[in-house]
Scaffold this active site. Structure first.
Site, short mmCIF file in Angstrom:
data_model
loop_
_atom_site.label_atom_id
_atom_site.label_comp_id
_atom_site.label_asym_id
_atom_site.label_seq_id
_atom_site.Cartn_x
_atom_site.Cartn_y
_atom_site.Cartn_z
N HIS A 1 -5.14 -35.71 15.01
CA HIS A 1 -3.93 -36.48 15.30
C HIS A 1 -2.79 -35.56 15.74
CE1 HIS A 1 -5.51 -40.30 13.67
NE2 HIS A 1 -6.25 -39.48 12.94
N LYS B 175 0.83 -1.21 0.00
CA LYS B 175 0.00 0.00 0.00
C LYS B 175 0.87 1.26 0.00
CE LYS B 175 -3.47 -0.08 2.82
NZ LYS B 175 -4.26 -0.01 4.07
N GLU C 68 10.02 -5.82 3.88
CA GLU C 68 10.09 -7.22 3.46
C GLU C 68 9.68 -7.36 2.00
OE1 GLU C 68 8.64 -7.43 7.84
OE2 GLU C 68 8.38 -6.12 6.10
N LYS D 176 9.64 -3.58 13.97
CA LYS D 176 10.16 -3.06 12.70
C LYS D 176 11.12 -1.90 12.93
CE LYS D 176 6.17 -4.22 9.79
NZ LYS D 176 5.13 -3.66 8.88
N GLY E 43 -4.95 -4.33 5.73
CA GLY E 43 -4.40 -5.48 5.04
C GLY E 43 -5.16 -6.76 5.30
N ARG E 44 -5.52 -7.01 6.56
CA ARG E 44 -6.20 -8.26 6.90
C ARG E 44 -7.64 -8.29 6.42
NH1 ARG E 44 -5.03 -4.91 10.86
NH2 ARG E 44 -6.55 -4.19 12.41
N GLU F 89 -4.79 -9.55 15.22
CA GLU F 89 -4.28 -8.22 14.90
C GLU F 89 -5.36 -7.17 15.11
OE1 GLU F 89 -1.00 -7.54 11.84
OE2 GLU F 89 -2.75 -6.77 10.79
#
Length: 526
Positions: free
Chosen positions: A387, A212, A218, A502, A269-270, A356
């Site tokens: 399992h 954005k 990253e 960050k 973002g999410r 978040e």
């Protein structure tokens, strides 16, 4: 008039705290349980149904939850959100992800434009671009078609779109809408990018850079990694890359990209899978028509979430029960357990969406709250999880509420019958059995084999994972998280908690460290 109050100041919350608790084991045993299953369900969009018979609620608690929803003004607050009020108080922003899939209320104007029209315009541009890629109008430098799309992004630019791609990959192959294989690069760990690049033919790959701001460390690092790989293969990176970014970012008008598609600060973002963030990669992978069906399913579920009757509003009811479990019954976590391999990464997406959004200890006004807020979210698809960590869920010291998702049919319409039942029937038998096993338990004189029961769960049941039902499922959980944030009076739409690390990482890379930070940096050869 809307008022924003802490949960523990609401009269209905005090009534809820004092309400008689439900003995789930008794409630779900025998005919009592059968009656509850028939009674306690709410229809969702796209043929889904939310079943909550195995939750620790009864008619009295549900009545108080309805009062709580009304006193907390959940419907009014949702309306304020989709009508364009500044709901993200931390960053002083509107919250408009619902507008990417439909117009629930008034026209929303921001930045001098009609935001619904803006999002539709971006979708149309993406659809046109995808069709040109599919029909060979947009090709690589050799005039050959692209066969792979690779999304470069992290957090919400990866988790949601990746989960949606994996959920629809087999469906698209079965229904002849599969256009291109999609891969994802997210981690700054160079092994992530290298593994993807070594596994594809870069000459026939188109890369979607998602940032954005255009400054995400990253993502830009991985972009450089990809550009090096393209150059080393004798290719021009600008012929292989598109950007999804904001109109004001440095990527927006760069010659380094074939095209740029825009999002804005009003979509976190999410919450961005139904925006250009998900739209570009999913339209390239499956075709824009499939992405449109996904949006339609989300839009239909949003309409149900606007229902003022909490007991007929599946996302609101799910949220209310979750807050009851967290704040009154004291359960610290929730397991998301989809009995569908297609939803293998859906719990990971919900982990970010929920934790978040509501992992906050101050309210919307920056004041500390005196009650717990968002739970820890984790999960895996069944039957694999059975399992793995179900031992703790069944017999551990903590009670963990469970959210199952199950489907009557698989995606590929292929199956095999073994020992009198098909694989799909075995899968569905397992989820049905788990609900009752958790709720009712099993008494045994051997304490090691004794199951206390009383462990609550809900299940969303549908016919099949397809674009529409996936969109509805996504919107259900997005709206559930939103309603819980309203109840806890926190801002569910900022994420300051991801920033401090960050900032310190930049100090480390600039060698501006001292104390323990310097020692750890030296130990890692930075």
């Amino acid at each position: 008039m809307i008022t924003w109050k802490n949960l523990d100041t609401l009269t209905a919350y005090q009534e809820l705290a004092n309400a008689k608790k439900v003995n789930l084991k008794e409630a779900m045993t025998g005919e009592n349980g059968a009656d509850r299953v028939k009674k306690y369900s709410v229809p969702m969009a796209e043929g889904l149904t939310y079943h909550f018979a195995a939750k620790q609620v009864d008619d009295n608690i549900l009545a108080v939850l309805k009062k709580l929803a009304e006193e907390a003004q959940l419907t009014e607050k949702f309306a304020a959100l989709y009508n364009g009020e500044v709901i993200n108080t931390g960053e002083k922003r509107l919250v408009l992800h619902q507008l990417t899939r439909g117009q629930l209320g008034d026209k929303v104007m921001a930045d001098g434009v009609d935001k619904r029209a803006f999002y539709v315009e971006q979708q149309q541009k993406i659809a046109e671009f995808a069709r040109k890629v599919h029909n060979g109008e947009i090709t690589n430098a050799a005039g050959e078609k692209f066969t792979t799309v690779v999304q470069i992004g992290i957090g919400g630019s990866d988790l949601g779109p990746r989960a949606m791609y994996l959920a629809l990959e087999n469906w698209a192959k079965k229904h002849d809408t599969f256009k291109m294989e999609a891969k994802f690069i997210s981690n700054v760990d160079p092994d992530d990018a290298a593994a993807v690049l070594y596994g594809i033919d870069v000459a026939h790959a188109i890369f979607v850079l998602v940032s954005k701001s255009g400054t995400t460390l990253e993502t830009l690092t991985n972009e450089a990694f990809v550009k090096d790989a393209l150059k080393n293969a004798g290719l021009d990176p600008s012929r292989h890359m598109i950007a999804v970014t904001s109109e004001t970012s440095p990527l927006a008008k760069s010659d380094d990209y074939l095209a740029a598609f825009f999002m804005d600060d009003y979509i976190g973002g999410r919450y961005s899978s139904t925006s250009a963030v998900g739209g570009a990669v999913l339209s390239l992978a499956f075709g824009p028509e499939t992405f449109a069906q996904f949006l339609d399913g989300a839009a239909e579920e949003d309409k149900l979430s606007a229902n003022a009757d909490a007991l007929q509003n599946p996302a609101m009811l799910d949220a209310l029960i979750g807050v009851y479990e967290r704040n009154v019954l004291g359960y610290p976590s929730t397991a998301v357990l989809p009995y569908s391999q297609a939803l293998s990464r859906f719990p990971a997406h919900l982990q970010q969406l929920d934790m978040e959004s509501n992992g906050k200890s101050v309210n919307r006004f920056g004041e500390p709250v005196d009650y717990v807020t968002g739970p820890v979210i984790f999960g895996e698809p069944g039957t694999n999880g059975q399992h793995s960590f179900y031992q703790l869920l069944h017999q551990g010291t903590d009670i963990v509420p469970l959210q199952f998702v199950g489907y009557r049919n698989n995606q590929m319409d292929t199956d095999v019958e073994i020992q009198g039942s098909t694989s799909q029937q075995k899968l569905c038998a397992n989820v049905a059995a788990q609900i009752i096993a958790f709720a009712c338990g099993k008494e045994d004189d051997n304490r090691n084999k004794n199951f206390e029961g009383g462990r609550p769960s809900s299940i969303i049941i549908g016919d099949q994972v397809n674009p529409g039902s996936l969109g509805a499922l996504l919107a259900h959980f997005e709206n559930k998280v939103m309603f819980q944030g309203f109840l806890w009076n926190v801002n569910s739409f900022d994420q300051e908690g991801v920033q401090l690390g960050k900032v310190l990482a930049k100090r480390v890379l600039a060698h501006e460290t001292d104390g323990a930070l310097k020692v750890f940096s030296d130990l890692l050869n930075i």
